[in-house]
Design a protein around this motif. Structure first.
Motif, short mmCIF file in Angstrom:
data_model
loop_
_atom_site.label_atom_id
_atom_site.label_comp_id
_atom_site.label_asym_id
_atom_site.label_seq_id
_atom_site.Cartn_x
_atom_site.Cartn_y
_atom_site.Cartn_z
N MET A 1 0.84 -1.18 0.00
CA MET A 1 0.00 0.00 0.00
C MET A 1 0.89 1.24 0.00
SD MET A 1 -2.64 1.17 2.97
CE MET A 1 -3.63 2.60 2.73
N LYS A 2 0.56 2.17 -0.85
CA LYS A 2 1.30 3.43 -0.91
C LYS A 2 0.72 4.40 0.10
CE LYS A 2 2.39 2.90 -5.76
NZ LYS A 2 3.79 2.90 -5.93
N ILE A 3 1.63 5.07 0.83
CA ILE A 3 1.22 6.09 1.79
C ILE A 3 2.04 7.34 1.55
CG2 ILE A 3 0.44 4.46 3.56
CD1 ILE A 3 3.11 5.00 5.04
N ARG A 4 1.58 8.44 2.09
CA ARG A 4 2.32 9.70 2.04
C ARG A 4 2.55 10.16 3.48
NH1 ARG A 4 0.02 12.12 -1.95
NH2 ARG A 4 1.66 11.28 -3.23
N ILE A 5 3.80 10.46 3.76
CA ILE A 5 4.17 10.96 5.08
C ILE A 5 4.62 12.41 4.90
CG2 ILE A 5 5.70 10.68 7.06
CD1 ILE A 5 6.12 7.76 6.14
N SER A 6 3.93 13.32 5.54
CA SER A 6 4.35 14.73 5.51
C SER A 6 5.13 14.99 6.78
CB SER A 6 3.15 15.66 5.42
OG SER A 6 2.50 15.48 4.18
N ILE A 7 6.43 15.29 6.63
CA ILE A 7 7.31 15.55 7.76
C ILE A 7 7.50 17.05 7.87
CG2 ILE A 7 9.58 15.12 8.77
CD1 ILE A 7 9.69 12.57 7.00
N ASP A 8 6.91 17.64 8.90
CA ASP A 8 6.92 19.10 9.05
C ASP A 8 6.51 19.78 7.74
OD1 ASP A 8 7.48 19.21 11.76
OD2 ASP A 8 9.64 19.38 11.47
N GLY A 9 5.49 19.22 7.08
CA GLY A 9 4.93 19.81 5.87
C GLY A 9 5.54 19.35 4.57
N THR A 10 6.65 18.62 4.61
CA THR A 10 7.29 18.14 3.39
C THR A 10 6.81 16.71 3.08
OG1 THR A 10 9.26 19.46 3.84
CG2 THR A 10 9.50 17.65 2.26
N PRO A 11 6.12 16.50 1.94
CA PRO A 11 5.58 15.17 1.64
C PRO A 11 6.65 14.18 1.15
CG PRO A 11 5.04 16.71 -0.11
CD PRO A 11 5.76 17.50 0.94
N VAL A 12 6.49 12.94 1.60
CA VAL A 12 7.38 11.84 1.24
C VAL A 12 6.51 10.65 0.90
CG1 VAL A 12 9.13 10.26 2.12
CG2 VAL A 12 9.17 12.66 2.82
N ASP A 13 6.78 10.00 -0.23
CA ASP A 13 6.06 8.78 -0.57
C ASP A 13 6.72 7.60 0.11
OD1 ASP A 13 4.16 10.03 -2.17
OD2 ASP A 13 5.44 9.92 -3.94
N ALA A 14 5.90 6.69 0.64
CA ALA A 14 6.40 5.49 1.32
C ALA A 14 5.47 4.33 0.98
CB ALA A 14 6.45 5.72 2.82
N THR A 15 5.86 3.15 1.39
CA THR A 15 5.09 1.95 1.11
C THR A 15 4.96 1.11 2.38
OG1 THR A 15 5.98 1.91 -1.13
CG2 THR A 15 4.93 -0.09 -0.36
N LEU A 16 3.74 0.65 2.65
CA LEU A 16 3.53 -0.30 3.74
C LEU A 16 3.62 -1.71 3.16
CD1 LEU A 16 0.47 1.23 5.66
CD2 LEU A 16 2.90 1.37 6.25
N ASN A 17 4.12 -2.65 3.97
CA ASN A 17 4.18 -4.04 3.51
C ASN A 17 2.81 -4.72 3.73
OD1 ASN A 17 4.09 -4.96 6.27
ND2 ASN A 17 6.31 -4.70 6.41
N SER A 18 2.73 -5.99 3.50
CA SER A 18 1.45 -6.69 3.56
C SER A 18 1.20 -7.40 4.89
CB SER A 18 1.35 -7.70 2.41
OG SER A 18 2.39 -8.65 2.51
N SER A 19 1.99 -7.09 5.91
CA SER A 19 1.82 -7.74 7.22
C SER A 19 0.49 -7.34 7.86
CB SER A 19 2.97 -7.38 8.14
OG SER A 19 2.90 -6.01 8.52
N ALA A 20 0.05 -8.17 8.81
CA ALA A 20 -1.19 -7.87 9.55
C ALA A 20 -1.04 -6.54 10.32
CB ALA A 20 -1.51 -9.00 10.51
N ALA A 21 0.15 -6.30 10.87
CA ALA A 21 0.38 -5.05 11.60
C ALA A 21 0.29 -3.84 10.68
CB ALA A 21 1.75 -5.08 12.29
N ALA A 22 0.85 -3.94 9.48
CA ALA A 22 0.80 -2.83 8.52
C ALA A 22 -0.64 -2.58 8.06
CB ALA A 22 1.70 -3.12 7.33
N MET A 97 10.34 4.10 3.71
CA MET A 97 10.38 5.34 2.94
C MET A 97 11.81 5.51 2.43
SD MET A 97 10.18 8.29 5.83
CE MET A 97 11.04 8.11 7.37
N PRO A 98 12.02 6.30 1.39
CA PRO A 98 13.37 6.47 0.85
C PRO A 98 14.33 7.03 1.91
CG PRO A 98 11.75 7.46 -0.61
CD PRO A 98 11.03 7.08 0.65
N GLU A 99 15.54 6.52 1.92
CA GLU A 99 16.56 7.01 2.87
C GLU A 99 16.75 8.51 2.73
OE1 GLU A 99 20.26 4.93 3.26
OE2 GLU A 99 19.30 3.03 2.80
#
Length: 119
Positions: A1-22, A97-99
């Motif tokens: 699943m693709k998610i977006r994380i905004s860190i202090d207003g700066t958006p970053v694309d990230a991905t969740l894995n398929s685990s039950a926790a995710a 998320m990207p390093e």
């Protein structure tokens, strides 16, 4: 699943894995948290409730860019440096998320993040 994380207003694309926790984490979204520094390699914040640990692997080694759930405390961790290996099922990797996007996490003691579905 693709998610977006905004860190202090700066958006970053990230991905969740398929685990039950995710998948359980994704059900919380959108989510806004204030993250604080922990051990100079990750930012952490409490989650509204604990996530599922069903099928969690034993022994993980968090890497820069990992999003993880720390089971004993019920919190979210975003790693801006490699973490220490966790030999049991205390830590569950939720995604990545990207390093290159972790720099704001390393530069500030506290950050505000908003995490939302970006599918």
């Amino acid at each position: 699943m693709k998610i977006r994380i905004s860190i202090d207003g700066t958006p970053v694309d990230a991905t969740l894995n398929s685990s039950a926790a995710a998948q359980d984490f994704a059900a919380h979204l959108p989510l806004t948290l204030r993250l604080t520094d922990f051990h100079q390699n990750e930012k952490i914040a409490d989650l509204p409730r604990r996530l599922s640990t069903s099928g969690a692997p034993s022994g993980v080694h968090p890497r820069t860019g990992d999003l993880a759930f720390y089971v004993p405390w019920g919190n979210l961790a975003l790693y801006y440096r490699d973490g220490s290996p966790s030999p049991g099922t205390d830590l569950i990797i939720l995604g990545h998320m990207p390093e290159s996007a972790t720099e704001p996490l390393a530069e500030n003691d506290e950050v505000s993040v908003t995490i939302e579905d970006a599918s």
